[in-house]
Design an enzyme around this catalytic site. Structure first.
Site, PDB file in Angstrom:
ATOM      1  N   ASP A  89       0.817  -1.225   0.000  1.00  0.00           N
ATOM      2  CA  ASP A  89       0.000   0.000   0.000  1.00  0.00           C
ATOM      3  C   ASP A  89       0.844   1.267   0.000  1.00  0.00           C
ATOM      4  O   ASP A  89       0.314   2.376   0.120  1.00  0.00           O
ATOM      5  CB  ASP A  89      -0.957   0.005   1.195  1.00  0.00           C
ATOM      6  CG  ASP A  89      -0.230   0.030   2.539  1.00  0.00           C
ATOM      7  OD1 ASP A  89       1.017  -0.080   2.532  1.00  0.00           O
ATOM      8  OD2 ASP A  89      -0.906   0.164   3.581  1.00  0.00           O
TER       9      ASP A  89
ATOM     10  N   GLU B  38       3.259   2.078   2.246  1.00  0.00           N
ATOM     11  CA  GLU B  38       3.858   2.403   3.539  1.00  0.00           C
ATOM     12  C   GLU B  38       5.332   2.004   3.556  1.00  0.00           C
ATOM     13  O   GLU B  38       5.720   0.978   2.995  1.00  0.00           O
ATOM     14  CB  GLU B  38       3.128   1.669   4.668  1.00  0.00           C
ATOM     15  CG  GLU B  38       1.762   2.233   4.992  1.00  0.00           C
ATOM     16  CD  GLU B  38       1.142   1.538   6.199  1.00  0.00           C
ATOM     17  OE1 GLU B  38       1.833   0.701   6.826  1.00  0.00           O
ATOM     18  OE2 GLU B  38      -0.034   1.835   6.494  1.00  0.00           O
TER      19      GLU B  38
ATOM     20  N   GLN C  93       9.600  26.802  -0.350  1.00  0.00           N
ATOM     21  CA  GLN C  93       8.416  27.273   0.375  1.00  0.00           C
ATOM     22  C   GLN C  93       8.850  27.769   1.754  1.00  0.00           C
ATOM     23  O   GLN C  93       8.491  27.217   2.790  1.00  0.00           O
ATOM     24  CB  GLN C  93       7.390  26.140   0.496  1.00  0.00           C
ATOM     25  CG  GLN C  93       6.894  25.617  -0.844  1.00  0.00           C
ATOM     26  CD  GLN C  93       5.844  24.542  -0.696  1.00  0.00           C
ATOM     27  OE1 GLN C  93       4.917  24.662   0.107  1.00  0.00           O
ATOM     28  NE2 GLN C  93       5.976  23.465  -1.463  1.00  0.00           N
TER      29      GLN C  93
ATOM     30  N   LYS D 297      14.756  39.571 -14.365  1.00  0.00           N
ATOM     31  CA  LYS D 297      13.585  39.017 -15.046  1.00  0.00           C
ATOM     32  C   LYS D 297      12.301  39.529 -14.414  1.00  0.00           C
ATOM     33  O   LYS D 297      12.239  39.760 -13.208  1.00  0.00           O
ATOM     34  CB  LYS D 297      13.617  37.483 -15.016  1.00  0.00           C
ATOM     35  CG  LYS D 297      13.518  36.868 -13.625  1.00  0.00           C
ATOM     36  CD  LYS D 297      13.623  35.354 -13.690  1.00  0.00           C
ATOM     37  CE  LYS D 297      13.560  34.760 -12.280  1.00  0.00           C
ATOM     38  NZ  LYS D 297      13.790  33.313 -12.262  1.00  0.00           N
TER      39      LYS D 297
ATOM     40  N   ASP E  65      15.174  23.612 -12.184  1.00  0.00           N
ATOM     41  CA  ASP E  65      14.027  22.702 -12.184  1.00  0.00           C
ATOM     42  C   ASP E  65      13.618  22.383 -13.625  1.00  0.00           C
ATOM     43  O   ASP E  65      14.057  21.401 -14.199  1.00  0.00           O
ATOM     44  CB  ASP E  65      12.883  23.327 -11.393  1.00  0.00           C
ATOM     45  CG  ASP E  65      11.781  22.326 -11.067  1.00  0.00           C
ATOM     46  OD1 ASP E  65      11.758  21.254 -11.694  1.00  0.00           O
ATOM     47  OD2 ASP E  65      10.945  22.606 -10.185  1.00  0.00           O
TER      48      ASP E  65
ATOM     49  N   GLY F  25      13.565  26.559 -17.761  1.00  0.00           N
ATOM     50  CA  GLY F  25      13.036  27.613 -18.624  1.00  0.00           C
ATOM     51  C   GLY F  25      13.775  28.927 -18.460  1.00  0.00           C
ATOM     52  O   GLY F  25      14.214  29.537 -19.443  1.00  0.00           O
ATOM     53  N   THR F  26      13.937  29.375 -17.216  1.00  0.00           N
ATOM     54  CA  THR F  26      14.649  30.626 -16.941  1.00  0.00           C
ATOM     55  C   THR F  26      16.099  30.538 -17.395  1.00  0.00           C
ATOM     56  O   THR F  26      16.636  31.472 -17.991  1.00  0.00           O
ATOM     57  CB  THR F  26      14.590  30.940 -15.441  1.00  0.00           C
ATOM     58  OG1 THR F  26      13.231  31.106 -15.044  1.00  0.00           O
ATOM     59  CG2 THR F  26      15.358  32.215 -15.120  1.00  0.00           C
TER      60      THR F  26
END
Length: 340
Positions: free
Chosen positions: A46, A48, A106, A204, A234, A237-238
């Site tokens: 499952d 875990e 974050q 930018k 990531d 793009g930049t």
């Protein structure tokens, strides 16, 4: 408490090649085998996660090597559960070696009703029994303040400086370090000072997340070999757009040095087809096969630095000494022939 004779390493599944390289490096320096603790980290049907440690770790100084890269949630849970298993097995101290600290982007509330997930992760790690963090190039330095335990944040720039001095030998006067955004200026400036190169900035502006409306180059890059420096790549793009703008502004060629190669989605294809002559990343995140196969992506090792940092923590000596060229260069001896 029994006397501790050697530091003990244990690895999750996130980056086992790096864990093995750190183990081999420490064994070479210690003159004895510093192997990875025999354990199994697996999943039930499952999903875990289950951990079983097959060696006695009572009273031992334990180091868990586990970046929280993709899949971030699975790798984070592995780290937490390994720590719980070690704590319940009476380990003397548990240090989490997290080469890539996920959720670091974050680190603040950007708008109403949003979380500060980096702080939540810090709380989880502490509650799991981890007593010290060793990481590299945190996306935001203030994340160290989210912890009430010691955090050692290593920097990739000393390794990059060695690599640049080796691969751009005889061309150092033509180099220009470039920050791909205003927020990364401190990181780029630090590397520029190490190699005595000028600094430029790509400013930018975004209309909305994921879309870049305009890029402006601050500084004269005409005829320069530009090196873009950042901590995370990531979707690329930049990065690829910045390389295009620099070439348009007269740069001779563009290279990039990025600490953490997340390289998700179309990133590898974009980099392969971009104006960049090369992208250099570290092995803080285990590279995928497409990354290894890409002709213009190169990987520099972090195992020598992490191995030395672990030994310094275990001995109770300075970790910040690894930020200095005179201390780091001998660790990488044989990998680079340094000189301008």
């Amino acid at each position: 408490m029994p006397s501790v004779t050697e530091p003990k390493l244990i690895s999750g599944n996130a980056n086992q090649p790096l864990a093995g390289a750190i183990s081999r490096r420490m064994s070479m320096h210690r003159g004895v085998n510093v192997g990875l603790v025999d354990a199994r980290v697996e999943r039930f049907n499952d999903g875990e996660i289950f951990v079983e440690v097959f060696e006695n770790v009572r009273g031992e100084d334990m180091f868990i090597i586990q970046p929280t890269s993709n899949p971030a949630n699975d790798n984070l849970m592995e780290l937490l559960i390994i720590s719980d298993a070690l704590r319940r097995s009476s380990a003397a101290r548990i240090t989490a070696v997290i080469p890539y600290f996920g959720y670091a982007r974050q680190d603040r509330r950007t708008k109403a009703r949003t979380p500060i997930s980096a702080k939540l992760v810090a709380n989880l790690l502490t509650e799991a029994g981890i007593e010290r963090i060793l990481t590299m190039d945190l996306h935001a330095a203030q994340i160290q303040g989210f912890f009430d335990i010691p955090v050692d944040n290593l920097y990739a720039s000393p390794i990059f400086a060695l690599d640049i001095a080796h691969h751009f030998k005889g061309k150092m006067n033509d180099l220009m370090i470039v920050s791909p955004d205003v927020g990364g200026v401190a990181r780029a400036r630090e590397l520029a000072q190490r190699i005595n190169a000028p600094l430029s900035i790509v400013d930018k502006r975004r209309e909305k997340p994921g879309e870049i409306a305009e890029m402006t180059v601050i500084g004269d890059v005409t005829g320069k070999s530009c090196i873009i420096v950042d901590d995370i790549c990531d979707t690329a793009g930049t990065l690829c757009k910045a390389a295009e703008v620099l070439i348009e502004k007269g740069a001779k060629e563009v290279h990039s040095y990025i600490t953490h190669g997340v390289l998700s989605g179309p990133a590898v294809e974009r980099i392969t087809n971009s104006k960049m002559k090369s992208l250099v990343i570290t092995d803080s995140i285990q590279p995928t096969q497409p990354v290894l196969d890409a002709k213009n992506i190169r990987i520099v090792p972090t195992a020598p630095m992490f191995a030395q940092a672990i030994m310094n923590i275990w001995h109770g000596t300075s970790v910040s000494s690894l930020f200095e060229h005179g201390t780091l260069a001998p660790i990488y001896e044989g990998m680079y022939t340094v000189g301008a």
